[in-house]
Design a protein around this motif. Structure first.
Motif, PDB file in Angstrom:
ATOM      1  N   CYS A 128       0.844  -1.205   0.000  1.00 45.76           N
ATOM      2  CA  CYS A 128       0.000   0.000   0.000  1.00 45.76           C
ATOM      3  C   CYS A 128       0.878   1.255   0.000  1.00 45.76           C
ATOM      4  O   CYS A 128       1.817   1.365   0.787  1.00 45.76           O
ATOM      5  CB  CYS A 128      -0.905  -0.008   1.230  1.00 45.76           C
ATOM      6  SG  CYS A 128      -1.803   1.544   1.453  1.00 45.76           S
ATOM      7  N   VAL A 129       0.562   2.192  -0.894  1.00 46.56           N
ATOM      8  CA  VAL A 129       1.354   3.423  -0.969  1.00 46.56           C
ATOM      9  C   VAL A 129       0.632   4.595  -0.309  1.00 46.56           C
ATOM     10  O   VAL A 129       1.079   5.745  -0.387  1.00 46.56           O
ATOM     11  CB  VAL A 129       1.695   3.777  -2.449  1.00 46.56           C
ATOM     12  CG1 VAL A 129       2.606   2.743  -3.052  1.00 46.56           C
ATOM     13  CG2 VAL A 129       0.423   3.942  -3.285  1.00 46.56           C
ATOM     14  N   GLY A 130      -0.507   4.296   0.321  1.00 46.41           N
ATOM     15  CA  GLY A 130      -1.204   5.342   1.068  1.00 46.41           C
ATOM     16  C   GLY A 130      -1.831   6.422   0.203  1.00 46.41           C
ATOM     17  O   GLY A 130      -2.050   7.547   0.648  1.00 46.41           O
ATOM     18  N   CYS A 131      -2.185   6.083  -1.043  1.00 44.31           N
ATOM     19  CA  CYS A 131      -2.705   7.117  -1.959  1.00 44.31           C
ATOM     20  C   CYS A 131      -4.138   7.540  -1.620  1.00 44.31           C
ATOM     21  O   CYS A 131      -4.578   8.620  -2.014  1.00 44.31           O
ATOM     22  CB  CYS A 131      -2.658   6.615  -3.403  1.00 44.31           C
ATOM     23  SG  CYS A 131      -3.728   5.188  -3.692  1.00 44.31           S
ATOM     24  N   GLY A 132      -4.896   6.666  -0.940  1.00 45.15           N
ATOM     25  CA  GLY A 132      -6.261   7.017  -0.560  1.00 45.15           C
ATOM     26  C   GLY A 132      -7.291   6.841  -1.663  1.00 45.15           C
ATOM     27  O   GLY A 132      -8.461   7.185  -1.485  1.00 45.15           O
ATOM     28  N   THR A 133      -6.880   6.286  -2.822  1.00 45.69           N
ATOM     29  CA  THR A 133      -7.849   6.084  -3.916  1.00 45.69           C
ATOM     30  C   THR A 133      -8.988   5.176  -3.458  1.00 45.69           C
ATOM     31  O   THR A 133     -10.145   5.364  -3.837  1.00 45.69           O
ATOM     32  CB  THR A 133      -7.146   5.463  -5.142  1.00 45.69           C
ATOM     33  OG1 THR A 133      -6.001   6.238  -5.430  1.00 45.69           O
ATOM     34  CG2 THR A 133      -8.050   5.428  -6.354  1.00 45.69           C
ATOM     35  N   CYS A 134      -8.648   4.187  -2.644  1.00 43.83           N
ATOM     36  CA  CYS A 134      -9.670   3.246  -2.160  1.00 43.83           C
ATOM     37  C   CYS A 134     -10.745   3.982  -1.358  1.00 43.83           C
ATOM     38  O   CYS A 134     -11.936   3.762  -1.557  1.00 43.83           O
ATOM     39  CB  CYS A 134      -9.029   2.143  -1.326  1.00 43.83           C
ATOM     40  SG  CYS A 134      -7.880   2.761  -0.085  1.00 43.83           S
ATOM     41  N   LEU A 145      -8.502   3.222   3.375  1.00 41.93           N
ATOM     42  CA  LEU A 145      -7.073   3.373   3.686  1.00 41.93           C
ATOM     43  C   LEU A 145      -6.850   3.202   5.190  1.00 41.93           C
ATOM     44  O   LEU A 145      -5.877   2.577   5.623  1.00 41.93           O
ATOM     45  CB  LEU A 145      -6.580   4.750   3.215  1.00 41.93           C
ATOM     46  CG  LEU A 145      -5.211   5.212   3.723  1.00 41.93           C
ATOM     47  CD1 LEU A 145      -4.123   4.205   3.388  1.00 41.93           C
ATOM     48  CD2 LEU A 145      -4.861   6.588   3.154  1.00 41.93           C
ATOM     49  N   CYS A 176      -6.962   0.187  -7.134  1.00 48.89           N
ATOM     50  CA  CYS A 176      -5.795   0.259  -6.246  1.00 48.89           C
ATOM     51  C   CYS A 176      -4.486   0.058  -7.021  1.00 48.89           C
ATOM     52  O   CYS A 176      -4.293  -0.976  -7.656  1.00 48.89           O
ATOM     53  CB  CYS A 176      -5.918  -0.817  -5.172  1.00 48.89           C
ATOM     54  SG  CYS A 176      -4.467  -0.922  -4.122  1.00 48.89           S
ATOM     55  N   PRO A 177      -3.560   1.020  -6.978  1.00 48.89           N
ATOM     56  CA  PRO A 177      -2.304   0.851  -7.710  1.00 48.89           C
ATOM     57  C   PRO A 177      -1.419  -0.241  -7.113  1.00 48.89           C
ATOM     58  O   PRO A 177      -0.508  -0.720  -7.784  1.00 48.89           O
ATOM     59  CB  PRO A 177      -1.635   2.231  -7.580  1.00 48.89           C
ATOM     60  CG  PRO A 177      -2.234   2.836  -6.361  1.00 48.89           C
ATOM     61  CD  PRO A 177      -3.626   2.308  -6.270  1.00 48.89           C
ATOM     62  N   ALA A 178      -1.680  -0.631  -5.866  1.00 46.50           N
ATOM     63  CA  ALA A 178      -0.866  -1.672  -5.223  1.00 46.50           C
ATOM     64  C   ALA A 178      -1.506  -3.053  -5.354  1.00 46.50           C
ATOM     65  O   ALA A 178      -1.016  -4.025  -4.774  1.00 46.50           O
ATOM     66  CB  ALA A 178      -0.657  -1.327  -3.757  1.00 46.50           C
ATOM     67  N   GLU A 180      -4.122  -4.299  -4.063  1.00 50.76           N
ATOM     68  CA  GLU A 180      -4.698  -4.879  -2.841  1.00 50.76           C
ATOM     69  C   GLU A 180      -6.128  -5.328  -3.149  1.00 50.76           C
ATOM     70  O   GLU A 180      -6.796  -4.719  -3.996  1.00 50.76           O
ATOM     71  CB  GLU A 180      -4.816  -3.820  -1.729  1.00 50.76           C
ATOM     72  CG  GLU A 180      -3.605  -2.990  -1.461  1.00 50.76           C
ATOM     73  CD  GLU A 180      -2.570  -3.735  -0.643  1.00 50.76           C
ATOM     74  OE1 GLU A 180      -2.851  -4.860  -0.196  1.00 50.76           O
ATOM     75  OE2 GLU A 180      -1.479  -3.199  -0.468  1.00 50.76           O
ATOM     76  N   GLN A 182      -8.837  -5.115  -0.892  1.00 52.93           N
ATOM     77  CA  GLN A 182      -9.152  -4.632   0.460  1.00 52.93           C
ATOM     78  C   GLN A 182     -10.306  -5.390   1.094  1.00 52.93           C
ATOM     79  O   GLN A 182     -10.279  -5.715   2.283  1.00 52.93           O
ATOM     80  CB  GLN A 182      -9.504  -3.128   0.398  1.00 52.93           C
ATOM     81  CG  GLN A 182      -8.383  -2.237  -0.080  1.00 52.93           C
ATOM     82  CD  GLN A 182      -8.346  -2.103  -1.595  1.00 52.93           C
ATOM     83  OE1 GLN A 182      -8.856  -2.937  -2.324  1.00 52.93           O
ATOM     84  NE2 GLN A 182      -7.730  -1.045  -2.076  1.00 52.93           N
TER      85      GLN A 182
HETATM   86  S1  SF4 Z   1      -5.791   2.415  -3.142  1.00 59.03           S
HETATM   87 FE1  SF4 Z   1      -4.393   0.751  -2.618  1.00 59.03          FE
HETATM   88  S2  SF4 Z   1      -2.382   1.734  -2.450  1.00 59.03           S
HETATM   89 FE2  SF4 Z   1      -3.897   3.391  -2.395  1.00 59.03          FE
HETATM   90  S3  SF4 Z   1      -4.280   3.683  -0.174  1.00 59.03           S
HETATM   91 FE3  SF4 Z   1      -5.820   2.230  -0.912  1.00 59.03          FE
HETATM   92  S4  SF4 Z   1      -4.927   0.197  -0.486  1.00 59.03           S
HETATM   93 FE4  SF4 Z   1      -3.243   1.704  -0.386  1.00 59.03          FE
END
Ligand code: SF4
Ligand code: SF4
Ligand code: FES
Length: 259
Positions: A128-134, A145, A176-178, A180, A182
């Protein structure tokens, strides 16, 4: 008399006209005109689509109807549940009926309820890069996030509580760019929490035991012998739980509770 008779007619016609205001929407690139009062799901049906997949409860619970859309002159991809989102003019719509997310296979009975279990089954959580898209994608306004951060910390209770309203629509994972997934991480936490961490509900165990001990069988047999009218009468005279009753409310007649 005529006057009063014609009045409702006029307002009914007016209501109908208002109801029938059509707006253009685009489904997979094709233009349709649909009433502007409809949800995306009903608009699709109005436009002639037969919804066999991507349509379940129609009430915002099952998460089957994740949808992405965009408006002209906007770069922003918007998301929502098709059964809950009302159409707007010029929406470009596409549904994601199923998201093929990674799903760990486990036996919840033997899985240790420790934070490391989440990391062992879903090691990608650390990507997770913490981008907050989720969080921005979630139609249930969940701090996704936030619960993923708690999953990284191994805090099962916080993930379970933070994700409680998740309807498994997959919109967070889709963006999610990572990579995940979720919602599967969250349901693992909720299962671990419910199975191993929260205290057992004694009243539930008692009720299950009463069913197993056939405490209700005699009453059920009696009910099965009754006619429809007798059943209706019984139902009508049933003591109904008051709307504002507290959690300890029980009816006067406790014979149906197996007590
Ligand atoms: S979208 Fe993916 S990478 Fe970005 S905060 Fe959410 S879990 Fe982390
Ligand atoms: S957390 Fe993800 S899967 Fe759950 S409701 Fe929100 S967007 Fe949907
Ligand atoms: S059909 Fe179940 S949430 Fe939309």
């Amino acid at each position: 008399m005529n006057k009063t008779a014609s009045k409702p007619k006029k307002s009914a016609a007016k209501d109908k006209a208002a109801e029938e205001r059509l707006v253009p929407i685009f489904v997979m690139g094709k233009r349709y005109e649909v009433p502007d009062t409809l949800t995306i799901q009903k608009a699709l049906e109005y436009a002639g689509f037969l919804l066999v997949r991507g349509c379940g409860c129609r009430g915002g619970i099952c998460g089957a109807c994740g949808t992405v859309y965009r408006f002209p002159h906007s770069y922003r991809i918007e998301v929502g549940l098709a059964c809950q989102t009302v159409v707007q003019p010029d929406m470009y719509i596409a549904q994601i009926p199923f998201f093929p997310g990674n799903k760990a296979v486990y036996d919840i009975e033997s899985l240790p309820a420790v934070g490391g279990t989440i990391a062992a089954l879903y090691p990608e959580v650390f990507k997770c890069v913490g981008c907050g898209t989720c969080t921005r994608s979630c139609p249930m306004d969940i701090d996704v996030l936030g619960y993923i951060s708690k999953a990284i910390q191994g805090d099962i209770a916080a993930v379970a509580e933070g994700s409680f309203d998740c309807v498994m629509c997959g919109l967070c994972a889709a963006r999610c760019p990572a990579e995940e997934v979720q919602f599967n991480i969250a349901i693992l936490a909720r299962r671990l929490y419910a199975r191993h961490l929260v205290p057992k509900a004694e009243h539930l165990e008692k009720a299950v035991k009463a069913v197993k001990d056939k405490a209700f069988d005699k009453d059920l047999q009696e009910l099965k012998k009754k006619s429809l009218d007798e059943l209706k009468k019984l139902y009508k005279n049933l003591e109904i739980e008051p709307e504002m009753a507290d959690e300890f409310w029980t009816p006067q007649n406790k014979s149906y509770l197996g007590e």
